[in-house]
Structure formats: structure tokens, C-alpha cells
Design a protein around this motif. Sequence first.
Motif, PDB file in Angstrom:
ATOM      1  N   LEU A   1      83.424 -83.318  66.243  1.00 40.05           N
ATOM      2  CA  LEU A   1      84.326 -83.682  65.146  1.00 40.05           C
ATOM      3  C   LEU A   1      83.828 -84.951  64.480  1.00 40.05           C
ATOM      4  N   SER A   2      83.882 -84.998  63.172  1.00 38.30           N
ATOM      5  CA  SER A   2      83.585 -86.252  62.486  1.00 38.30           C
ATOM      6  C   SER A   2      84.879 -87.050  62.399  1.00 38.30           C
ATOM      7  N   CYS A   3      84.729 -88.352  62.120  1.00 41.69           N
ATOM      8  CA  CYS A   3      85.893 -89.246  62.129  1.00 41.69           C
ATOM      9  C   CYS A   3      87.027 -88.704  61.274  1.00 41.69           C
ATOM     10  N   VAL A   4      86.643 -88.261  60.071  1.00 42.41           N
ATOM     11  CA  VAL A   4      87.670 -87.993  59.069  1.00 42.41           C
ATOM     12  C   VAL A   4      88.459 -86.719  59.388  1.00 42.41           C
ATOM     13  N   GLN A   5      88.007 -85.963  60.364  1.00 41.97           N
ATOM     14  CA  GLN A   5      88.801 -84.778  60.688  1.00 41.97           C
ATOM     15  C   GLN A   5      90.130 -85.155  61.348  1.00 41.97           C
ATOM     16  N   CYS A   6      90.177 -86.363  61.901  1.00 49.48           N
ATOM     17  CA  CYS A   6      91.470 -86.881  62.367  1.00 49.48           C
ATOM     18  C   CYS A   6      91.962 -88.006  61.464  1.00 49.48           C
ATOM     19  N   HIS A   7      91.028 -88.853  61.008  1.00 45.80           N
ATOM     20  CA  HIS A   7      91.426 -90.055  60.265  1.00 45.80           C
ATOM     21  C   HIS A   7      91.717 -89.737  58.807  1.00 45.80           C
ATOM     22  N   LYS A   8      92.759 -89.020  58.587  1.00 45.58           N
ATOM     23  CA  LYS A   8      93.221 -88.713  57.235  1.00 45.58           C
ATOM     24  C   LYS A   8      94.633 -88.191  57.368  1.00 45.58           C
ATOM     25  N   GLU A   9      95.252 -87.979  56.240  1.00 48.92           N
ATOM     26  CA  GLU A   9      96.576 -87.376  56.300  1.00 48.92           C
ATOM     27  C   GLU A   9      96.444 -85.930  56.761  1.00 48.92           C
ATOM     28  N   ASN A  10      97.375 -85.512  57.584  1.00 50.94           N
ATOM     29  CA  ASN A  10      97.365 -84.154  58.120  1.00 50.94           C
ATOM     30  C   ASN A  10      96.046 -83.796  58.792  1.00 50.94           C
ATOM     31  N   GLY A  11      95.497 -84.747  59.532  1.00 51.50           N
ATOM     32  CA  GLY A  11      94.275 -84.476  60.278  1.00 51.50           C
ATOM     33  C   GLY A  11      94.585 -83.684  61.543  1.00 51.50           C
ATOM     34  N   ARG A  12      93.551 -83.553  62.363  1.00 50.94           N
ATOM     35  CA  ARG A  12      93.683 -82.729  63.564  1.00 50.94           C
ATOM     36  C   ARG A  12      94.837 -83.137  64.487  1.00 50.94           C
ATOM     37  N   LEU A  13      95.066 -84.441  64.589  1.00 51.19           N
ATOM     38  CA  LEU A  13      96.045 -84.886  65.581  1.00 51.19           C
ATOM     39  C   LEU A  13      97.417 -85.138  64.968  1.00 51.19           C
ATOM     40  N   GLU A  14      97.607 -84.643  63.768  1.00 51.53           N
ATOM     41  CA  GLU A  14      98.891 -84.822  63.086  1.00 51.53           C
ATOM     42  C   GLU A  14     100.033 -84.384  64.007  1.00 51.53           C
ATOM     43  N   GLY A  15     101.054 -85.194  64.044  1.00 45.84           N
ATOM     44  CA  GLY A  15     102.245 -84.798  64.807  1.00 45.84           C
ATOM     45  C   GLY A  15     102.220 -85.249  66.254  1.00 45.84           C
TER      46      GLY A  15
END
Lengths: 198, 555
Positions: B496-510
Motif C-alpha cells: 500500500l502507498s501512503c495515500v491509500q490510507c492518508h486521505k479522506e475515505n481511505g482504507r482505514l476509514e471508520g
Amino acid sequence: MSERIYIFKRFERFWHWSQAALIMFLMLTGFEIHGSYRLFGFENAVSYHTFAAWTLVSLWVFAVFWHFTTGEWKQYIPTMEKVDAMFKYYVTGIFTNAPHPFRQTTLTKHNPLQRLAYLFVFVVVNPVIWFSGWAYLFYNELSVVGLGGLPLSWIAFFHVVGAFMMLIFFIAHVYLATAGHTPTAHIKAMVTGWEEAD
Amino acid sequence: MMNATRLKMGYVLFLVGGLLLSVPGFATVEKSSTSAAAPAASIAPAAAPQKAEQKSKSTADHSKFEELKRNFRNGPEVTKACLKCHTEAGKQVQHTKHWTWEYVNPVTKQKLGKKHVINNFCTSVKTNQTFCSACHVGYGWSDDSFDFSKEANVDCLACHDTTGKYKKIPGLSGHPNYKTMEWPPHSGRFREPTDLKKIAQNVGKTSRASCGACHFYGGGGDAVKHGDLDSSLKTPERYLDVHMDAEGLNFSCGECHLSDAHKVTGSRYAPTAAEKKGALLRGKDDGRNPTTCRACHGDAPHTEYAKLNDHTDKLACQTCHIPEFARGRLPTKMTWDWSTAGRLDEKGHRIQAKNSGGQVAYDSKKGDFTYERYVKPEYVWFNGDIKYTLFGDRVDGSDRVKINEFMGGPDDPNSRIWPVKVFRGKQPYDVENKTLAVFHTAGKGDAAFWGNYNWDKALKVGMASTAVAFSGKYDFVETEMSWPITHMVAPKEDALSCVQCHKENGRLEGLKGIYMPGNNNWPIIDFLGYSVALLALIGVLIHGGIRYLTSRKGG
Ligand code: HEM
């Protein structure tokens, strides 16, 4: 002919402009990390931000050293004298070509409002950004200094609030730089060191 | 002079305004759309080129052993021959979960293991042992009378066959076929009797193929159950599994699942969710689990980009390094609805319908299925403890039943965020007693669901084998079950690259309890900050505008 006075020494000018560039870049990358927009990409933004932060920190070490060895730190001692006159000038006088209530000299380069503003940046904004920035950088090592339980969200909160204060200061500062006796007088002075007085 | 000043002033104000407008705060928010980790290289062809067949490095050539130079009538005869030299092997195997199918969780005290748990695939082993024991390391487990103490019942070949010709047939209680038989049933194809002599003379170490003979086929077929284990791992390419890469590291399962005295390490019932120590010296037995990533990679494996090491207090390695599962040749099953099972055509025959991908989407025997490939995992806090819903545990028919629940949370220092496959389905439950209901699926008797498609009979027989009362009234309840994702580790360039989580509604949302830079954490602070900045900007522009106008008038 107008009279010229030498206000900003070479190191001071270098410090000012490199700091200006770094802070703009830190805001640019910082607010990207914050999620406000996408420019360099998150990963790059973090790398650039970290690099610029370290550079700024080194610059500051020199600047603090310089200020104390040259005694220039006294320029930032706050004074309330003429603060009201400065306010009045910005609110009315400046529009009617009234004389500037403050005269720069080599010994007092900053007008009283400037002194207060810069002091606020030095004692509030910068420390907030710095300490939170360090904590952000060394988040996983914080237990070494006994801050292991500090949540990242707190650290980030202070850093972001500091960043917004910096942004607002920046806007006012850039504008007021045009408020010399001619719009470019202050800016020129910061480039050449010489301020032209009427 | 005055004119020039005015001109300059206008110019400067224009510059300043433009500069300030370009300041970050006023740029528009751009949604970052990141593509899911796509294969860096093309997908493996059906059979990736394999390393040149290596001659066994063993110091023993089993084909030279007198004990094995004979015909064997059945599996237990082979085992007896093995035990003549490997005198302790039978007892060793009998102490493992591969044999007992039992595990008592020391924390929850729940009795687990395949023998005891319910899942939402084929639901339960009970009354179905003749079929399920095709993946038991034993011979003859057809019902509760099976003798777990008899050493000759241990199946050595299930794991130590190297020919690929040994196949335990579902329905034969753990035995391979000793006579010619049609397989798969009604396929018109026939299997020759198993050549036990040849297989026994070629035994060797376990391999991806021998472990995979069971573990790739969990849930009743290739790729069905785990999502991160399927037959593409027999000869995977680097993209699919950086460690098992047939042309690269070429790890066998045992490389990580280091085993001693037949005890295979690394368990889904007692996983190590958060390894906090550094690398483990291979061979040193200090009670730690040698299958964790850290056991080899240590606690600060990211050297190029050290910030990544800062994530290990919250994330399992798998979260970034297995960006998707089912990245092999096959899709994995994602849902299974038993409630539609049993529909027959006008002639009363079983129906099978395939989806556009060629997978069975409906089968009278089993109900409806869906499948997915390149699946993004769901993410949960996990501390290694799993709570199961077992026989007799109360379920409320109105809510989706969590057949297993991963324990842990953000405030638990032993928890990490883990990727999981969540398998959802519908299965029978007792409406009155409020328990999950298990049924007789396959095998002997007219109650087997796969024989006569009668839920009442199948449930009655299934439930009679448990200690749980059955009211006879049943319905179907939604269930979900989570499987930790830990295999199919991608090469680092596919993590995973950083931005796949570090953004709105990324991987770890919720996910609760994490602060994620880049995920619009404080809309109110942003609103205040940007508002004040905007007001300051408007203020200075107005001020400057008036200055400009008054200076013109004045001039
Ligand atoms: C004018 C100066 C600076 C500004 C305007 C600024 C702004 C920002 C902003 C807006 C963020 C995003 C925070 C969030 O959304 O959570 C950020 C992140 C960060 N800043 Fe700064 N910053 C400045 C200086 C510094 C300094 C001096 C340091 C270090 C000593 C620093 C270290 C960091 C770190 C480590 C991060 C987090 C990046 C990451 O995720 O690793 N910053 N900054």
C-alpha cells in the motif's frame, strides 16, 4: 534626494528570505499532509516537509546565535509606546498620506506593532509549531522523554493550529510589507539592506 | 514620480493578492483517487515456470528401504512400515492440532478446533466426518467412535507425499481410493487405485503442494475459504507471493512455519497479533512464534523510509504488505447463502448455475455464492484473541451473527490493525432455542442434505449429534466470519502507498482510535482556520484597494 539608511545586515537578509521560502514551502507541503489538497503526493509531501523542517531548524540555530551575539535580539523587546499611533495610521493616516508615525533607524528597525507581532510569532507560533513538529517527528520515541502516552491527535492538533496562525500572520505580514512610504520600500530594504526615508 | 508610484503600487498589490491566493489554504480540495494495487507484472500464467526439479537432498533414499519394497493394501499398512523406523512419529502427530482438531483457548477457555467450531461454509464437521476427514491426518474417522489413540491411524502420506499422486477422497473417511473409482462423482472420469508402494518410496519433506492439498482447498474447493491461500501458490510468481516466488526465494510453507516434533508453528486459533520483539534467531527456541514477519525482519525493517517504522505500533505488517487478497489465478468465495439450497428442477434434479466468470453461482446442494478477485481486505483491531459462537451459544435472529469476533481495540497495547477477509452468509438456526443449527450434509443415511435436500431431516440428525437441544423450528440467519489475511505477501513495490490510507475515505476509514494525517480530521478547525485566513486576505485587499484609490486621488 531622499536619505538612505542601512537597516538590514547581510545575514539578516539572508535569514529573512530563506526563512520566508522555507515557511511558504512548509505551509504548502504541510497543508497537503493535512489533506487540504493534493500537489506533490502524500509521501513526497511528508519527505519534503521533513527536509524543509530540518533546514528551518538549522537556520534558526544560526539565527538565534546571531541575534544574541550581535545584540539584535533587543529589537524585539516589546513596547506599547506609539502602538495607538500605529493603529491610527493604518486605519486612517495611510490613506491620507499622513506621515508615518515611526521612523526606522539602525537601532530600532521595527515599528511597535511589528515588534508585538514578531514577538508573538517568536514566543507563541514558532514554539507551538516547533514543539509539536518535533513530537510529530519523533512520535514513536516519545517515551524516551517521558511523553509516551501523548496521543498523536493532540500533537497534530497543536501543529495544525500553529500552522493556521502562521498562515494568517503570513498574509498580514506580506501585505504590511507594502505599507512603507512607497509600496516597495520595505521590500527593497530587505533585499538591499538600505531603506530610503523621505 | 507620483504616477510611477501608483503604477508600482497597483503592481505590487496585484502580486501580493495573487501570491496569497495561491497559498495552500485556498486551493480546492482534490479527491485523490488511487488505483487499487494493480499487479506490477502481468498475472501468472496457469503454470509458472518451475525451478529445475531438484533431487532430494535427504540422506535417506526411501526406495532403498526393504520395508517399503512391497505392495500395501491400505494406508495404515504404510504407516506401520513408517513407524518401524520413525518410532516416535505417530505419537508426535497425535499431539498436534492436525490430529486432534481440538484447541482450548487459554484466555477464553473456549474449546475450539475444527472438531468444535461452527463456520459459515459447510458449517460443521459433526455427522460429516467421512467427508471432512479427507483433510484429517488420519485414516478411518467416520464418526465419534474413531480411535484417536491408534498410531496406525495416523496418515503420514498426507503431508509427506512428494509425487502429487496421493489423494484422500471425500467420503472415504480419510482414505485414498484403493480400488478404481469414478472421481469426481458422475464425471465419467476414473481414478486408478492409489499406488501406495511408489508413494511410500518417494516420501520426503512437506512442500507447498502437500500442505496446499488441504489448506488451498478449505471450504470445499480451491481458493474458497481463506482468500490468501489457493493453488496458485504451488508455483507463484513474485507478484503473488514475494517469499514463495518459484523463481526467487521459493520458500516452502515450512520455511516460516518452522516445525519441531511434528508441531507446526503459526496458528489461526492462537495467532500472534502483535510481535513486539525484534528478529528471532532461527533455531533458538525461546517460546516465540517463528512465523511472524518480525521473527525474520526485525522491528525496524524499513531502512529507506524510516517513517514507516513509526507505523508498527498500530499496524500489523500485513495491513500494508498484503494490499489485496485473492491475487492469484482464482477468485475467492465471499458469500454463501444456504437458505436457497435445495431448489430442484422440474424433474427433481439438482441444479447448478455458473456465473459469467465460470464459477458455480448456484448449486442445489449448497445455495448461492458470490466470488471476488483482488479483494481489498476489511480492517480490524486485533489482539490475537478470537471469540467464537459455538454450539448452544445464544444468537438473536434479528442481528447478523458474528461466528467469530476478533478482540482488541485502539487502547490495547497488544492490538494491531489487521487485514481480514470477512465471509458473509446465511445459515440455519433454531428459532426457538436461539442457537445456530448444524446439519447432516453428506454421507450415510437418507437424512444427508446432499441426498434428499430435506432440511428438517438433515437438521434433526445434525443437531442430535450435538449436546444442544433442537426445537425442530428453524430459519436462516445472516452470519459473518473473519479470517486473518497473512499469506500472499506482495513485493514491496506493490505494498500500500501512503495515500491509500492518508486521505479522506481511505482504507482505514471508520476504524476507531487512530489519528490519520490527511483524513480531514477536524472540519471545525479547518473551517475556522481557513475562514480567518480568508478574512485576513479580504481585509488586506480592501485596505490595499482603498490605499490605491486614495493615493490616486491624492496624486
Ligand atoms: C511554518 C512552519 C510549518 C508549518 C506551516 C507546518 C504545517 C504542517 C501541517 C499543516 C501539517 C499537517 C498536520 C496534520 O494534518 O496532522 C504538518 C505535518 C507535519 N509537520 Fe509541520 N509545519 C511547519 C513546520 C514544521 C517543523 C519545524 C517541523 C519539525 C520540527 C514539522 C514537522 C511536521 C511533521 C513531522 C508532520 C507530520 C508529517 C507526517 O505525517 O510524518 N513541521 N505540518
